[in-house]
Enzyme design. Structure first.
Site, PDB file in Angstrom:
ATOM      1  N   TYR A   1       0.900  -0.957  -0.011  1.00  0.00           N
ATOM      2  CA  TYR A   1       0.448   0.103   0.130  1.00  0.00           C
ATOM      3  C   TYR A   1       0.705   1.673   0.359  1.00  0.00           C
ATOM      4  O   TYR A   1       1.161   1.313   1.088  1.00  0.00           O
ATOM      5  CB  TYR A   1      -0.533  -0.435   1.310  1.00  0.00           C
ATOM      6  CG  TYR A   1      -1.605   1.318   1.304  1.00  0.00           C
ATOM      7  CD1 TYR A   1      -2.276   1.951   0.398  1.00  0.00           C
ATOM      8  CD2 TYR A   1      -2.164   1.376   2.348  1.00  0.00           C
ATOM      9  CE1 TYR A   1      -3.331   2.576  -0.038  1.00  0.00           C
ATOM     10  CE2 TYR A   1      -4.084   2.211   2.427  1.00  0.00           C
ATOM     11  CZ  TYR A   1      -4.029   2.658   1.588  1.00  0.00           C
ATOM     12  OH  TYR A   1      -4.939   3.743   1.908  1.00  0.00           O
TER      13      TYR A   1
ATOM     14  N   LYS B   1      -1.135  -1.515  -4.122  1.00  0.00           N
ATOM     15  CA  LYS B   1      -2.475  -0.183  -3.551  1.00  0.00           C
ATOM     16  C   LYS B   1      -1.209   1.149  -3.934  1.00  0.00           C
ATOM     17  O   LYS B   1      -0.672   1.770  -2.944  1.00  0.00           O
ATOM     18  CB  LYS B   1      -3.308  -0.360  -3.014  1.00  0.00           C
ATOM     19  CG  LYS B   1      -4.771   1.304  -2.677  1.00  0.00           C
ATOM     20  CD  LYS B   1      -5.432   0.682  -1.335  1.00  0.00           C
ATOM     21  CE  LYS B   1      -6.503   1.745  -1.453  1.00  0.00           C
ATOM     22  NZ  LYS B   1      -7.041   1.818   0.226  1.00  0.00           N
TER      23      LYS B   1
END
Length: 295
Positions: A132, A161
């Site tokens: 992330y 992400k």
């Protein structure tokens, strides 16, 4: 490996701050009815930083039992400590997720050697890892050269992400590494732009409220109907922006309350949405096409 629309599930809470499991169950069913491809549990939108270890375990038990393998599950396990990230990941693996979401350690600003070793140790536990990357929250922007080293040395990283707003960096990453892993949009307001650079899908906070619209945008775009996809996105765009008038998930939870999914309660240090922003959101919701919302 991770394609389509994933909703970063919020944690409905009662007025006293306790987890509202009946509303959580209804929210899960509404997401599945909307056709999402997966759910992210214990991410930022879940207010995970304010949950106790016992609450996190109870939420994972409840959600995985409710979902029963009907969609993919990614569990957020990342912290700014490698030791606690490893423990969170071990705890998560008991629920057999399809992957774990591991944020780049925030506040510490790890150097390249530390960052790579952090992900190596998490990956060694066996679950596919979704990195992330959200510099606006972590204070760490991973340079392309370091990301290349990281992906070369930690092949278990199955996705990223991406929540950077530097589209030059985003495009560069997508071109260099998009064929190596699932490159996932983490910015709801840039969904079409990410799809245009071949992103695998989205992990969305706004999807808590607008999952049907995100699913339809994804299907239209990947089906070649890009103009129709953008027209629907343009219709949704003011509502997406309203989700971030204040820190996520305050506005998302206010919207969920307005459409009948739990209360707007958030835990400190997050506070209630301002009266002015509530009025803005109310006007948008009242004027919106109800087919955009979960039901």
């Amino acid at each position: 490996m991770f394609k389509g629309v994933y909703t970063a599930l919020a944690t409905p809470m009662a007025a006293d701050g306790a987890v509202d499991y009946p509303s959580l169950g209804r929210l899960i069913e509404a997401q599945l009815a909307a056709g999402v491809d997966g759910l992210v549990l214990l991410g930022t939108t879940a207010e995970t930083a304010t949950l106790s270890a016992e609450e996190k375990n109870e939420i994972l038990y409840f959600c995985t039992k409710q979902i029963q393998g009907r969609v993919k599950i990614i569990i957020g396990t990342g912290t700014n400590s490698t030791a606690s990230t490893l423990q969170n990941t071990r705890d998560a693996l008991a629920f057999k997720p399809d992957g774990v979401l591991v944020v780049t350690p925030y506040y510490n600003k790890p150097n390249p050697a530390g960052l790579i070793e952090h992900y190596k140790q998490v990956a060694a536990l066996g679950a596919p890892v979704v990195m992330y990357h959200i510099p606006g929250r972590t204070g760490l922007k991973v340079p392309g050269e370091v990301l290349g080293r990281l992906l070369a040395e930690v092949p278990q990283i199955a996705g990223i992400k991406e929540s950077d707003y530097d589209m030059a960096h985003v495009t560069d990453t997508a071109v260099k590494f998009g064929n190596r892993l699932s490159y996932i949009c983490g910015n709801d307001d840039l969904f079409p732009q990410y799809l245009a650079i071949n992103a695998a899908g989205i992990i969305s906070a706004a999807g808590n409220v607008f999952a049907p619209a995100f699913v339809q945008i994804y299907k239209l775009f990947t089906g070649g109907q890009t103009q129709k996809a953008f027209a629907l996105f343009a219709k949704l765009y003011p509502l997406i922006k309203a989700c971030y008038l204040e820190t996520n998930p305050t506005c998302v939870k206010y919207m969920l309350e307005k459409i009948g999914f739990g209360s707007q309660t958030v835990r400190l240090p997050l506070g209630e949405v301002s009266a002015e922003n509530k009025q803005k959101i109310d006007r948008l919701l009242n004027a919106a096409d109800a087919s955009l919302f979960i039901h």
